[in-house]
Design a protein around this motif. Sequence first.
Motif, PDB file in Angstrom:
ATOM      1  N   LEU A  16       0.760  -1.217  -0.111  1.00  0.00           N
ATOM      2  CA  LEU A  16       0.192   0.079  -0.043  1.00  0.00           C
ATOM      3  C   LEU A  16       0.753   1.399   0.074  1.00  0.00           C
ATOM      4  O   LEU A  16       0.312   2.173  -0.506  1.00  0.00           O
ATOM      5  CB  LEU A  16      -1.021  -0.142   1.297  1.00  0.00           C
ATOM      6  N   VAL A  17       2.230   1.196   0.748  1.00  0.00           N
ATOM      7  CA  VAL A  17       2.885   2.502   0.570  1.00  0.00           C
ATOM      8  C   VAL A  17       3.668   2.462  -0.485  1.00  0.00           C
ATOM      9  O   VAL A  17       4.454   3.615  -0.686  1.00  0.00           O
ATOM     10  CB  VAL A  17       3.610   2.399   2.105  1.00  0.00           C
ATOM     11  N   THR A  18       3.901   1.551  -1.164  1.00  0.00           N
ATOM     12  CA  THR A  18       4.891   1.500  -2.434  1.00  0.00           C
ATOM     13  C   THR A  18       4.151   1.528  -3.635  1.00  0.00           C
ATOM     14  O   THR A  18       4.763   1.755  -4.922  1.00  0.00           O
ATOM     15  CB  THR A  18       5.815   0.318  -2.327  1.00  0.00           C
ATOM     16  N   ASP A  19       2.901   1.128  -3.947  1.00  0.00           N
ATOM     17  CA  ASP A  19       2.379   0.711  -5.269  1.00  0.00           C
ATOM     18  C   ASP A  19       1.234   2.002  -5.388  1.00  0.00           C
ATOM     19  O   ASP A  19       0.540   2.427  -4.757  1.00  0.00           O
ATOM     20  CB  ASP A  19       1.623  -0.480  -5.269  1.00  0.00           C
ATOM     21  N   PRO A  20       1.560   2.880  -6.425  1.00  0.00           N
ATOM     22  CA  PRO A  20       0.907   4.025  -6.783  1.00  0.00           C
ATOM     23  C   PRO A  20      -0.700   3.577  -6.766  1.00  0.00           C
ATOM     24  O   PRO A  20      -1.483   4.586  -6.518  1.00  0.00           O
ATOM     25  CB  PRO A  20       1.362   4.478  -8.214  1.00  0.00           C
ATOM     26  N   ALA A  21      -1.197   2.660  -7.187  1.00  0.00           N
ATOM     27  CA  ALA A  21      -2.465   2.240  -7.169  1.00  0.00           C
ATOM     28  C   ALA A  21      -3.018   2.161  -5.853  1.00  0.00           C
ATOM     29  O   ALA A  21      -4.339   2.690  -5.744  1.00  0.00           O
ATOM     30  CB  ALA A  21      -2.736   0.685  -7.962  1.00  0.00           C
ATOM     31  N   TYR A  22      -2.344   1.866  -4.827  1.00  0.00           N
ATOM     32  CA  TYR A  22      -2.994   1.745  -3.267  1.00  0.00           C
ATOM     33  C   TYR A  22      -2.651   3.193  -2.790  1.00  0.00           C
ATOM     34  O   TYR A  22      -3.149   3.474  -1.758  1.00  0.00           O
ATOM     35  CB  TYR A  22      -2.252   0.692  -2.678  1.00  0.00           C
ATOM     36  N   ILE A  23      -1.446   3.783  -3.162  1.00  0.00           N
ATOM     37  CA  ILE A  23      -1.149   5.046  -2.315  1.00  0.00           C
ATOM     38  C   ILE A  23      -2.380   6.174  -2.507  1.00  0.00           C
ATOM     39  O   ILE A  23      -2.616   6.745  -1.413  1.00  0.00           O
ATOM     40  CB  ILE A  23       0.182   5.652  -2.892  1.00  0.00           C
ATOM     41  N   ARG A  24      -2.968   6.173  -3.577  1.00  0.00           N
ATOM     42  CA  ARG A  24      -3.954   7.226  -3.835  1.00  0.00           C
ATOM     43  C   ARG A  24      -5.293   6.648  -2.766  1.00  0.00           C
ATOM     44  O   ARG A  24      -5.934   7.564  -2.275  1.00  0.00           O
ATOM     45  CB  ARG A  24      -4.708   6.833  -5.261  1.00  0.00           C
ATOM     46  N   VAL A  25      -5.247   5.455  -2.653  1.00  0.00           N
ATOM     47  CA  VAL A  25      -6.224   5.218  -1.630  1.00  0.00           C
ATOM     48  C   VAL A  25      -5.968   5.690  -0.069  1.00  0.00           C
ATOM     49  O   VAL A  25      -6.621   6.161   0.710  1.00  0.00           O
ATOM     50  CB  VAL A  25      -6.374   3.381  -1.355  1.00  0.00           C
ATOM     51  N   LEU A  26      -4.657   5.408   0.278  1.00  0.00           N
ATOM     52  CA  LEU A  26      -4.177   5.819   1.687  1.00  0.00           C
ATOM     53  C   LEU A  26      -4.362   7.561   1.643  1.00  0.00           C
ATOM     54  O   LEU A  26      -4.560   8.045   2.865  1.00  0.00           O
ATOM     55  CB  LEU A  26      -2.729   5.426   1.669  1.00  0.00           C
ATOM     56  N   LEU A  27      -3.839   8.235   0.472  1.00  0.00           N
ATOM     57  CA  LEU A  27      -3.899   9.570   0.722  1.00  0.00           C
ATOM     58  C   LEU A  27      -5.480  10.083   0.874  1.00  0.00           C
ATOM     59  O   LEU A  27      -5.640  11.099   1.757  1.00  0.00           O
ATOM     60  CB  LEU A  27      -3.588  10.117  -0.728  1.00  0.00           C
ATOM     61  N   ASP A  28      -6.296   9.476   0.144  1.00  0.00           N
ATOM     62  CA  ASP A  28      -7.658   9.700   0.581  1.00  0.00           C
ATOM     63  C   ASP A  28      -8.159   9.514   1.841  1.00  0.00           C
ATOM     64  O   ASP A  28      -9.122  10.427   2.339  1.00  0.00           O
ATOM     65  CB  ASP A  28      -8.483   8.949  -0.467  1.00  0.00           C
TER      66      ASP A  28
END
Length: 426
Positions: free
Chosen positions: A327-339
Amino acid sequence: MAISSQFRLLGQRRFLPFYLTQFSGAFNDNLYKNALLLLIAYKTTGLMGLSVNTVINLAAFLFILPFFLFSGIAGQMADSYEKAAIIRKVKLAEIAIMVLATLALWIGWYEGLLVLLFLMGAQSTFFGPVKYAILPQVLGDDELVGGNGLVSMGTFVAILLGTIAAGLLMGLEGAAKLTATSVLVMAVLGYIAARQVPDTGVVSNGQAVRFRPVLETWNLMSVAAERKPVLWAILAISWFWFLGAAYLTQFPNFALSNLRGDETVVTLLLSMFIVGISIGSMMCERLTRHRITLAPVPWGALGLTLLGIDLFFAVPASPEPSTWWTLVTDPAYIRVLLDLVGIGVCGGLFIVPLYAFIQHETPQNKRAQIIAALNVINALFMVASALTGILVLGVLDVSIPGFFLLLSSANGLVLIAVWRLRRRTG
């Protein structure tokens, strides 16, 4: 006039002991409650002839039930007696409860632990009105937003740490005994801090404390409705708890079903959400320039809507198995974390000015009863949140991201309401 940061309050006796007291209480509540739920889920096959799922839901009900039974009495007491003395008595009661909990955990008496969970809920019920009613007595108007920001941050961080600690303890040998020791130690530390809270003086409203469970809680609603802007602020805060409870409740299934994550992903999602709330809470003092104003509230509501909608579109359509590192390295998941961080930030911007507004706009001799009414309505909204989740996810078969989208859309109506409230109050 130059005013220093809110963090200076942590170096002053009028605030620090109270802050440590409320932090330890929130931590202990969540450590005990989550450890008990995990023990029931993993160490038993049910209690009293009931299934594990039924017992877990019963436990959640027992913890929240005292808010409906005793909030009216708690508010009357906090308005009639010296608040620091009430804090000390409540923390002393916590020690007594935790001594019994320690014994029950050591011998594995889970039925007794459920009863004690009810008593912990009762203890929290009596602490809640004092927690927020004492702040305007020890802080100036130019410190109230900052002080509330610190309390909000401390409460959510304590919730996070208590939840994580419960999970870590369950992974160790002798988990029940370690939990027993931990909750008792935290209760004692909380009482030591409470002993240092300075007396605030008695400002009695002349109202007798009447031991009439439920009825006095119902009477709180008329007290809360005396000032319409305050009532609207209460409803806005309760809506945030509705929204927040929905997110927090769905994180485990969201991590498993929509992100294909392990248990570390659940912890990361919870952490990001709470870190965001803490950041937003801390930002309020600077954004309000130490004034009691609702100016940040509509912007917080707008962010809750826009970022919640973006979260729906950020969830990967075909997720790969993930861990916290994914989640902290894959851009596809980083967006979820930022949201999620952004939603938390906007939540902090939303609730902290509302708390300060309620404290400032209510008379001192009724302030604790107003806070007690707020706690009751918060509890009602959280119950409604759980029922809404059951209906939308279970009956209507909507996906969890779809549920988040519905909540964000509904928040648009709240945005309109708080914008109108902001304009009316100046």
